[in-house]
Design a protein around this motif. Sequence first.
Motif: not given
Length: 344
Positions: A131-144, A153-163
């Motif tokens: 039940n997601a409710n928040s999202l923020a980019w790292a300042p260098d844009g390499s992850s979220l 809390l989930f670390q995500l990559s903008p280029t990967q479909s897996a957590i």
Amino acid sequence: MAPLLRPRYSLPKDKFSAYFGSLKSQAYVDTGATSRGLPNTNQHGLRSIAWNPLGTLVATGAADKTLRVWNPEKPSVRFSTELKGHSSSIEKVAFNPVKDAELASVSSDGVVKLWDVRTKACVNEVKGLGNANSLAWAPDGSSLLAGNKNGELFQLSPTQSAIVSTHQQPADTNQMAFCWGGGKVFVPTREGRIRILSYPEMEPAFRHNYAVMAGESSEFTLKGHTASCLTAELSPTGKYLATGGADSIIALFDTKDWLCQRTVSRLLGPVRNISFTFDGSYLVGGCEDGGTGLEITHTETGELVHTVKTAGPCETLAWAPTRYCLAYSDLGTLRIIGVDGDKK
């Protein structure tokens, strides 16, 4: 007559109201909401507003699953772009801080989508975030970082479909913010405290340098609210961290000594959103209920410098990144103060 204002020029507080009060508020009406049986009211429910890094685009995410990118200079919906694909309420939208056309969005069914707004293409998708409710980019844009209502809390990559990694928190969390160096993240909690975690390790960044009672944590946290802390926002100068709570208070912490320097208690409802002007001189908070105006506060003194009258409560808002230009929701409609809406 108000002075002409160039981008990146800061106004002193005694001149701010005269200038900002002379600017027009322009409506950006999503006519598609009406065709979907949603009149121009909170049924459309804008949940999030974000500017791109250059201030040339504004994205909005709504409770009716509508994700739209607007040209602030052209208020007609025909000049906007609808990005289709979410199947649940859109809770947060955020542009990549270093890529002007890359947009991230998260919906309440636990799906994060990455978009190229130039082509309307969804370039990546990550599912399974609860039940997601928040999202923020790292300042260098390499992850979220994305978060849900269960404190994950989930670390995500903008280029990967897996957590990339999952971090269960000891308390439910809300909208987080990164420090500008990217090495720390400020995480508001249901307990009313703000955790300061290292990134990407997601471990406590500071601990008390004295002995604690048995059973107590040595982790240093910020305390500024008597109810759930709902959001955090770092000023562009990095001098202050602002936090908003369900107690209707905005707390301002000095990032040098981590002391609460002042609070803003004029708001009438839970503070869901906070935004600073590009120079960090002024801030405004958005409430989910109560009130018919936006109160702009001088950061250094806590003084009220200007009030923007609205038809209803404004849950989400965002200052432009380069000028005194404010985007906000009002009865389900995007409005922007400070652009020339007459441009064709």
